[in-house]
Design a protein around this motif. Structure first.
Motif, PDB file in Angstrom:
ATOM      1  N   ASP A 176      44.701  30.799  42.493  1.00 46.68           N
ATOM      2  CA  ASP A 176      45.776  31.442  43.364  1.00 46.68           C
ATOM      3  C   ASP A 176      45.788  33.024  42.471  1.00 46.68           C
ATOM      4  O   ASP A 176      46.345  32.866  41.290  1.00 46.68           O
ATOM      5  CB  ASP A 176      47.087  30.738  43.215  1.00 46.68           C
ATOM      6  N   GLU A 177      45.494  33.910  43.400  1.00 42.77           N
ATOM      7  CA  GLU A 177      45.672  35.359  42.676  1.00 42.77           C
ATOM      8  C   GLU A 177      44.978  35.388  41.355  1.00 42.77           C
ATOM      9  O   GLU A 177      45.748  35.710  40.418  1.00 42.77           O
ATOM     10  CB  GLU A 177      47.049  36.046  42.742  1.00 42.77           C
ATOM     11  N   PRO A 178      43.925  35.034  41.115  1.00 41.04           N
ATOM     12  CA  PRO A 178      43.304  34.658  39.546  1.00 41.04           C
ATOM     13  C   PRO A 178      43.150  36.088  38.759  1.00 41.04           C
ATOM     14  O   PRO A 178      43.410  36.097  37.634  1.00 41.04           O
ATOM     15  CB  PRO A 178      42.116  34.215  39.684  1.00 41.04           C
ATOM     16  N   THR A 179      43.178  37.377  39.668  1.00 42.24           N
ATOM     17  CA  THR A 179      42.968  38.579  38.725  1.00 42.24           C
ATOM     18  C   THR A 179      44.205  39.258  38.363  1.00 42.24           C
ATOM     19  O   THR A 179      44.214  40.260  37.980  1.00 42.24           O
ATOM     20  CB  THR A 179      41.770  39.446  38.757  1.00 42.24           C
ATOM     21  N   THR A 180      45.435  38.967  39.073  1.00 41.95           N
ATOM     22  CA  THR A 180      46.720  39.586  39.134  1.00 41.95           C
ATOM     23  C   THR A 180      46.779  39.629  37.570  1.00 41.95           C
ATOM     24  O   THR A 180      46.923  38.825  36.539  1.00 41.95           O
ATOM     25  CB  THR A 180      47.817  38.832  39.695  1.00 41.95           C
ATOM     26  N   GLY A 181      47.283  40.928  37.274  1.00 36.39           N
ATOM     27  CA  GLY A 181      47.795  41.304  36.043  1.00 36.39           C
ATOM     28  C   GLY A 181      46.612  41.682  34.778  1.00 36.39           C
ATOM     29  O   GLY A 181      46.960  41.942  33.751  1.00 36.39           O
ATOM     30  N   LEU A 182      45.433  41.598  35.471  1.00 40.43           N
ATOM     31  CA  LEU A 182      44.379  41.835  34.284  1.00 40.43           C
ATOM     32  C   LEU A 182      44.124  43.254  34.447  1.00 40.43           C
ATOM     33  O   LEU A 182      43.927  43.936  35.774  1.00 40.43           O
ATOM     34  CB  LEU A 182      43.124  40.921  34.608  1.00 40.43           C
ATOM     35  N   ASP A 183      43.576  43.945  33.402  1.00 40.55           N
ATOM     36  CA  ASP A 183      43.069  45.490  33.413  1.00 40.55           C
ATOM     37  C   ASP A 183      41.674  45.386  34.205  1.00 40.55           C
ATOM     38  O   ASP A 183      41.057  44.374  34.518  1.00 40.55           O
ATOM     39  CB  ASP A 183      43.030  46.061  32.281  1.00 40.55           C
ATOM     40  N   VAL A 184      41.043  46.505  34.574  1.00 41.00           N
ATOM     41  CA  VAL A 184      39.907  46.517  35.389  1.00 41.00           C
ATOM     42  C   VAL A 184      38.717  45.799  34.596  1.00 41.00           C
ATOM     43  O   VAL A 184      38.040  45.203  35.352  1.00 41.00           O
ATOM     44  CB  VAL A 184      39.371  47.907  35.640  1.00 41.00           C
ATOM     45  N   LYS A 185      38.705  45.900  33.176  1.00 36.43           N
ATOM     46  CA  LYS A 185      37.292  45.261  32.618  1.00 36.43           C
ATOM     47  C   LYS A 185      37.744  43.824  32.619  1.00 36.43           C
ATOM     48  O   LYS A 185      36.649  43.178  32.731  1.00 36.43           O
ATOM     49  CB  LYS A 185      37.512  45.749  31.321  1.00 36.43           C
ATOM     50  N   ALA A 186      38.992  43.457  32.392  1.00 36.99           N
ATOM     51  CA  ALA A 186      39.318  41.827  32.308  1.00 36.99           C
ATOM     52  C   ALA A 186      38.955  41.455  33.696  1.00 36.99           C
ATOM     53  O   ALA A 186      38.547  40.181  33.959  1.00 36.99           O
ATOM     54  CB  ALA A 186      40.477  41.576  31.902  1.00 36.99           C
ATOM     55  N   GLN A 187      39.457  42.288  34.688  1.00 37.14           N
ATOM     56  CA  GLN A 187      39.089  41.548  36.213  1.00 37.14           C
ATOM     57  C   GLN A 187      37.708  41.461  36.520  1.00 37.14           C
ATOM     58  O   GLN A 187      37.161  40.390  37.078  1.00 37.14           O
ATOM     59  CB  GLN A 187      39.875  42.710  37.069  1.00 37.14           C
ATOM     60  N   TYR A 188      36.884  42.543  35.995  1.00 41.94           N
ATOM     61  CA  TYR A 188      35.461  42.476  36.336  1.00 41.94           C
ATOM     62  C   TYR A 188      34.971  41.301  35.704  1.00 41.94           C
ATOM     63  O   TYR A 188      34.109  40.531  36.276  1.00 41.94           O
ATOM     64  CB  TYR A 188      34.981  43.783  35.755  1.00 41.94           C
ATOM     65  N   SER A 189      35.242  41.247  34.524  1.00 39.89           N
ATOM     66  CA  SER A 189      34.642  39.832  33.697  1.00 39.89           C
ATOM     67  C   SER A 189      35.361  38.695  34.268  1.00 39.89           C
ATOM     68  O   SER A 189      34.337  37.624  34.364  1.00 39.89           O
ATOM     69  CB  SER A 189      34.728  40.465  32.102  1.00 39.89           C
TER      70      SER A 189
END
Ligand code: ADP
Ligand code: MG
Length: 267
Positions: A176-189
């Motif tokens: 559920d919305e797994p990348t919410t709150g992650l910065d771009v790099k963390a989101q990408y990884s």
């Protein structure tokens, strides 16, 4: 089709919170080998739908309905959670609240008992310990082994929770919305990690953000006005006109190598 091949099979499902209907006439079939995105605006009922998948919520029984998960309509909740890896903000908050000082290793091990940590009466076989170490290696979190949950970044916490569910080799993951709150790099990884998970399990991604959709996603369901507005192969569903309808704005959707982005939006 063999029912063993069906992960989710819902017909005419309604959900109420007190007197308010939040989902109506949900019909959805998700089969093994498919990866789905459930896309919709804030408040459209996505997390509610997800709680139906995990049996944390039950449909309104006023209407005749079908609700099968892995071909069964009744599940022991602990048994179901071995087949389904569920990653949500709710679980992350429960760990932060109740088990802030559990280490990454303990969070992963806690999967064996579906507990919020490792307690003195829990013991683990050599095989279980080996598996936990393999899972950490697979997720590239071995270096976090001794780091406490409360001291991890949000992306690291989510990776540990994935590790916790990987202990059971689930057939499907619901995120559920797994990348919410992650910065771009963390989101990408993090999205790279999801792509890795998709090699061995069905992925059901619940989100409001088209940027979370990755190439291995094969199907999409759009939530709008308390129901599934459209569903099917992602090529047919993820279009500018469908997104404009569900987000109530004039959206120009772009895509490149299986990733999506909003080219422009007007309202
Ligand atoms: P989403 O995940 O798409 O943002 P939710 O499934 O969380 O949407 O919520 C759908 C609707 O149900 C919203 O209008 C929300 O306010 C309402 N809602 C969610 N949880 C509850 C609850 N426990 N009690 C009452 N209403 C709720
Ligand atoms: Mg939600």
């Amino acid at each position: 089709m063999d029912s063993n091949q069906t992960i989710i099979d819902f017909e005419n499902v309604y959900v109420n919170y007190a007197m308010t209907t939040v989902l109506e006439n949900i019909n959805l079939k998700i089969k093994k080998g498919e990866n789905w995105v459930i896309l919709g605006p804030n408040g459209s009922g996505k997390s509610t739908l997800m709680k139906l998948f995990s049996n944390d919520l039950y449909p309104n029984t006023q209407y005749p309905f079908k609700k099968e998960i892995f071909g069964k309509d009744r599940w022991d909740i602990f048994e179901l959670k071995k087949h389904l890896g569920i990653i949500s903000n709710g679980l992350q908050s429960r760990f932060s609240g109740f088990s802030p000082s559990e280490t990454a290793y303990e969070v992963v091990l806690s999967g064996y008992n579906s507990a919020l940590g490792v307690y003195r009466h829990h013991s683990f076989s050599d095989e279980q310990i080996k598996k936990a170490e393999e899972v950490m290696k697979f997720l590239e979190i071995t270096k976090l082994k001794d780091k406490k949950f409360a001291q991890m970044s949000s992306g690291e916490q989510r990776r540990c929770l994935i590790g916790r569910s990987l202990i059971h080799n689930p057939e499907a993951f619901i995120l559920d919305e797994p990348t919410t709150g992650l910065d771009v790099k963390a989101q990408y990884s993090f999205i790279n990690t999801l792509q890795k998970l998709a090699q061995n399990a069905c992925i059901i991604l619940v989100t409001h953000d088209v940027a979370e959709i990755f190439p291995q996603i094969t199907h999409a369901a759009l939530i709008y006005n308390k129901t599934i507005y459209k569903q099917g192969k992602k090529e047919d569903i993820l279009t500018s006109s469908n997104l404009s309808k569900i987000f109530d704005a004039d959206i120009d959707l772009g895509s490149n190598c299986g990733r999506y982005y909003i080219k422009s939006i007007k309202f």
